[in-house]
Design a protein around this motif. Structure first.
Motif, PDB file in Angstrom:
ATOM      1  N   LEU A   1       0.834  -1.203   0.000  1.00 58.74           N
ATOM      2  CA  LEU A   1       0.000   0.000   0.000  1.00 58.74           C
ATOM      3  C   LEU A   1       0.868   1.252   0.000  1.00 58.74           C
ATOM      4  N   ASP A   2       0.292   2.359  -0.462  1.00 57.09           N
ATOM      5  CA  ASP A   2       0.979   3.652  -0.421  1.00 57.09           C
ATOM      6  C   ASP A   2       0.750   4.248   0.966  1.00 57.09           C
ATOM      7  N   PRO A   3       1.782   4.291   1.811  1.00 55.35           N
ATOM      8  CA  PRO A   3       1.587   4.767   3.184  1.00 55.35           C
ATOM      9  C   PRO A   3       1.150   6.215   3.276  1.00 55.35           C
ATOM     10  N   SER A   4       1.474   7.014   2.248  1.00 56.66           N
ATOM     11  CA  SER A   4       1.098   8.425   2.286  1.00 56.66           C
ATOM     12  C   SER A   4      -0.392   8.614   2.058  1.00 56.66           C
ATOM     13  N   ARG A   5      -1.067   7.591   1.542  1.00 61.08           N
ATOM     14  CA  ARG A   5      -2.510   7.683   1.282  1.00 61.08           C
ATOM     15  C   ARG A   5      -3.274   6.615   2.053  1.00 61.08           C
ATOM     16  N   MET A   6      -2.754   6.234   3.198  1.00 61.58           N
ATOM     17  CA  MET A   6      -3.364   5.162   3.977  1.00 61.58           C
ATOM     18  C   MET A   6      -3.662   5.638   5.394  1.00 61.58           C
ATOM     19  N   GLN A   7      -4.869   5.362   5.856  1.00 60.93           N
ATOM     20  CA  GLN A   7      -5.226   5.638   7.248  1.00 60.93           C
ATOM     21  C   GLN A   7      -4.977   4.374   8.051  1.00 60.93           C
ATOM     22  N   ILE A   8      -4.241   4.492   9.147  1.00 59.36           N
ATOM     23  CA  ILE A   8      -4.001   3.342  10.006  1.00 59.36           C
ATOM     24  C   ILE A   8      -4.720   3.559  11.319  1.00 59.36           C
ATOM     25  N   SER A   9      -5.467   2.558  11.744  1.00 58.09           N
ATOM     26  CA  SER A   9      -6.255   2.657  12.973  1.00 58.09           C
ATOM     27  C   SER A   9      -6.074   1.388  13.799  1.00 58.09           C
ATOM     28  N   TYR A  10      -6.342   1.519  15.090  1.00 56.94           N
ATOM     29  CA  TYR A  10      -6.306   0.389  16.016  1.00 56.94           C
ATOM     30  C   TYR A  10      -7.681   0.274  16.653  1.00 56.94           C
ATOM     31  N   ASN A  11      -8.272  -0.925  16.647  1.00 59.09           N
ATOM     32  CA  ASN A  11      -9.654  -0.993  17.128  1.00 59.09           C
ATOM     33  C   ASN A  11      -9.784  -0.899  18.645  1.00 59.09           C
ATOM     34  N   SER A  12      -8.678  -0.880  19.363  1.00 60.60           N
ATOM     35  CA  SER A  12      -8.766  -0.613  20.799  1.00 60.60           C
ATOM     36  C   SER A  12      -9.235   0.820  21.057  1.00 60.60           C
ATOM     37  N   GLU A  13      -9.092   1.697  20.035  1.00 56.20           N
ATOM     38  CA  GLU A  13      -9.468   3.103  20.194  1.00 56.20           C
ATOM     39  C   GLU A  13     -10.941   3.255  20.546  1.00 56.20           C
ATOM     40  N   TRP A  14     -11.805   2.391  19.990  1.00 63.16           N
ATOM     41  CA  TRP A  14     -13.229   2.486  20.286  1.00 63.16           C
ATOM     42  C   TRP A  14     -13.755   1.267  21.047  1.00 63.16           C
ATOM     43  N   CYS A  15     -13.005   0.164  21.030  1.00 66.64           N
ATOM     44  CA  CYS A  15     -13.472  -1.026  21.750  1.00 66.64           C
ATOM     45  C   CYS A  15     -13.204  -0.925  23.250  1.00 66.64           C
ATOM     46  N   ASP A  16     -12.025  -0.414  23.623  1.00 66.28           N
ATOM     47  CA  ASP A  16     -11.724  -0.273  25.049  1.00 66.28           C
ATOM     48  C   ASP A  16     -12.726   0.628  25.769  1.00 66.28           C
ATOM     49  N   PRO A  17     -13.104   1.782  25.183  1.00 69.56           N
ATOM     50  CA  PRO A  17     -14.042   2.661  25.889  1.00 69.56           C
ATOM     51  C   PRO A  17     -15.457   2.092  26.045  1.00 69.56           C
ATOM     52  N   LEU A  18     -15.788   1.031  25.317  1.00 67.26           N
ATOM     53  CA  LEU A  18     -17.126   0.452  25.456  1.00 67.26           C
ATOM     54  C   LEU A  18     -17.421   0.056  26.893  1.00 67.26           C
ATOM     55  N   GLY A  19     -16.453  -0.571  27.539  1.00 70.44           N
ATOM     56  CA  GLY A  19     -16.669  -1.030  28.907  1.00 70.44           C
ATOM     57  C   GLY A  19     -17.664  -2.177  28.967  1.00 70.44           C
ATOM     58  N   SER A  20     -17.917  -2.658  30.154  1.00 71.67           N
ATOM     59  CA  SER A  20     -18.806  -3.815  30.313  1.00 71.67           C
ATOM     60  C   SER A  20     -20.239  -3.481  29.901  1.00 71.67           C
ATOM     61  N   ARG A  21     -20.709  -2.264  30.222  1.00 71.71           N
ATOM     62  CA  ARG A  21     -22.078  -1.891  29.864  1.00 71.71           C
ATOM     63  C   ARG A  21     -22.230  -1.841  28.334  1.00 71.71           C
ATOM     64  N   GLY A  22     -21.250  -1.230  27.684  1.00 71.94           N
ATOM     65  CA  GLY A  22     -21.312  -1.129  26.232  1.00 71.94           C
ATOM     66  C   GLY A  22     -21.233  -2.488  25.557  1.00 71.94           C
ATOM     67  N   MET A  23     -20.431  -3.388  26.102  1.00 68.16           N
ATOM     68  CA  MET A  23     -20.318  -4.723  25.533  1.00 68.16           C
ATOM     69  C   MET A  23     -21.644  -5.478  25.645  1.00 68.16           C
ATOM     70  N   ILE A  24     -22.313  -5.323  26.775  1.00 60.71           N
ATOM     71  CA  ILE A  24     -23.617  -5.982  26.954  1.00 60.71           C
ATOM     72  C   ILE A  24     -24.633  -5.417  25.962  1.00 60.71           C
ATOM     73  N   GLN A  25     -24.625  -4.100  25.803  1.00 59.74           N
ATOM     74  CA  GLN A  25     -25.548  -3.485  24.849  1.00 59.74           C
ATOM     75  C   GLN A  25     -25.264  -3.941  23.423  1.00 59.74           C
ATOM     76  N   LEU A  26     -23.991  -4.054  23.085  1.00 62.50           N
ATOM     77  CA  LEU A  26     -23.625  -4.531  21.747  1.00 62.50           C
ATOM     78  C   LEU A  26     -24.066  -5.980  21.557  1.00 62.50           C
ATOM     79  N   ALA A  27     -23.857  -6.814  22.567  1.00 64.97           N
ATOM     80  CA  ALA A  27     -24.234  -8.224  22.475  1.00 64.97           C
ATOM     81  C   ALA A  27     -25.738  -8.394  22.312  1.00 64.97           C
ATOM     82  N   SER A  28     -26.504  -7.432  22.799  1.00 62.91           N
ATOM     83  CA  SER A  28     -27.966  -7.538  22.705  1.00 62.91           C
ATOM     84  C   SER A  28     -28.477  -7.347  21.282  1.00 62.91           C
TER      85      SER A  28
END
Length: 417
Positions: A134-161
């Motif tokens: 890939l061309d690194p100058s035109r690539m967005q790199i992300s880590y899914n901990s950025e939005w998964c960690d903040p979910l917390g236990s309540r958010g995980m339960i809501q997602l599982a529902s």
């Protein structure tokens, strides 16, 4: 990030006509793919992007389960590069959170989750290696901990529902394991949910993956609908078979070609493929046109040696990850070996204990992983000392200097005292 559910269905979008540019883009994108779902929706996404000038958001997620990428990974990375060259926004997602769960796709047992330390170590190399495709100058790199960690236990339960057990059990691997009485851990159900939630967080228009990822990609579609987003389309690529020609390419199966391996090793590994598997590699890895590949096939039918066609493939791949000069040097090295020559860059090993049994010698030089493997190679005629085939499993090698060869590609210059 606002991902609150919006149950209001989006209004029907205007149906846009297909321009020649959209048709050309679609033909390029569909080359070598297994499935494009839903194709009619994706055509409209392409047409809208062309009309508005807003690039599509293309997502590819990889879990850093091992520190090295191989040619099997590049099948989907090559497709990402094509989409990148068409002007779309590619998002290279490192699944540092989902790696702690372990993807159960295609497995008949629970995959052990990785530790945070293992994940961080592996992830360090992923961006640099992906940048070889890939061309690194035109690539967005992300880590899914950025939005998964903040979910917390309540958010995980809501997602599982938002997903039922019955839907989850539609996965073939879960169904088979359940019927076989093989344990399925509850946390494994979270993997496709979290991968789907990545699509919500990134608002992806298209997600890529191997055929074994189809269920997970569809979960992303459904979750996006549930969150009031336009659902992503999905594009699955075939899984590239490894050097054994049977199992998918995998480092754990030792049938892989790493994209950071030395040029000579990479070249020799490509050449070790069967003539039949060569066409599979052309289809999924080569950047040559379909017309040119068809011409190669006809040349073989007309009597051309398939080896020459395979050399062209090996040189193309080596040049891509090293250089054209490296590809030329790798060819020369391969020809030299084929004539019984000795490569220039073989390791030098000093051993003591002469006379030393052939099994121990091969093990201590790391040409074989064990004495049993060494003796098996002797039995099969795969061991040479200074070019002479060794057939005596009880051979005691006396002191001296000599070149030891196992198989076609393993060499060592040994000094034994």
């Amino acid at each position: 990030m606002n991902t609150e559910s919006n149950k209001t269905a989006p209004q029907a979008a205007e149906v846009l006509p297909l321009t020649d540019k959209v048709k050309e883009s679609l033909a390029m994108i569909k080359r070598g793919v297994d499935e494009l779902l839903i194709e009619s929706e994706f055509i409209q996404k392409l047409a809208r992007s062309e009309k508005t000038g807003v690039p599509l958001r293309i997502k590819l997620g990889l879990d850093p389960t091992a520190p090295d990428l191989h040619l099997g990974h590049t099948v989907v990375l090559n497709k990402m590069r094509q989409l990148q060259d068409l002007g779309h926004q590619v998002i290279f997602l490192i699944g540092d959170f989902t790696s702690m769960i372990g993807d159960p796709s295609g497995r008949n047992v629970t995959r052990p989750p990785l530790s945070r330390e293992q994940i961080e170590t592996n992830a360090k190399t992923y961006f640099a290696q992906a940048s070889l495709v890939l061309d690194p100058s035109r690539m967005q790199i992300s880590y899914n901990s950025e939005w998964c960690d903040p979910l917390g236990s309540r958010g995980m339960i809501q997602l599982a529902s938002r997903y039922t057990v019955a839907r989850m059990m539609e996965r073939d691997d879960f169904t088979k394991r359940f019927k076989d009485g093989t344990p399925i851990s509850v946390h494994e159900f979270l993997y496709p949910l979290m991968q789907g939630y990545d699509s919500v967080a990134l608002k992806s228009d298209l997600e890529l993956g191997g055929t074994d990822q189809k269920f997970n990609l569809l979960v992303g579609r459904e979750l996006q609908k549930d969150y009031g987003q336009e659902p992503q389309c999905i594009l699955t690529m075939p899984l590239l078979e490894g050097l054994d020609g049977v199992e998918k390419m995998s480092k754990s199966k030792n049938n892989y070609i790493g994209i950071t391996e030395p040029a000579n090793t990479m070249f020799a590994k490509v050449m070790s493929n069967s003539d039949e598997m060569m066409w599979r590699y052309y289809e999924l890895l080569s950047f040559r046109s379909l017309d040119e590949i068809a011409r190669f096939k006809q040349e073989v039918v007309d009597g051309k040696n398939p080896r020459d066609i395979k050399v062209a493939l090996a040189q193309e791949i080596v040049a891509r990850f090293h250089s054209q000069q490296a590809a030329e040097d790798a060819l020369a090295d391969f020809v030299n070996r084929a004539k019984g020559g000795i490569p220039d860059d073989i390791p030098e090993v000093a051993l003591v204990g002469a006379p030393l049994g052939i099994g121990q010698l091969l093990k201590q030089t790391n040409l074989c992983t064990s004495t049993s493997e060494a003796l098996r190679m002797v039995e099969q005629g795969g061991v040479r000392i200074d070019g002479t085939v060794i057939s005596d499993k009880g051979l005691k090698v006396v002191a001296g200097q000599f070149v030891v060869q196992v198989g076609k590609r393993k060499f060592a210059r040994v000094t034994l005292s």
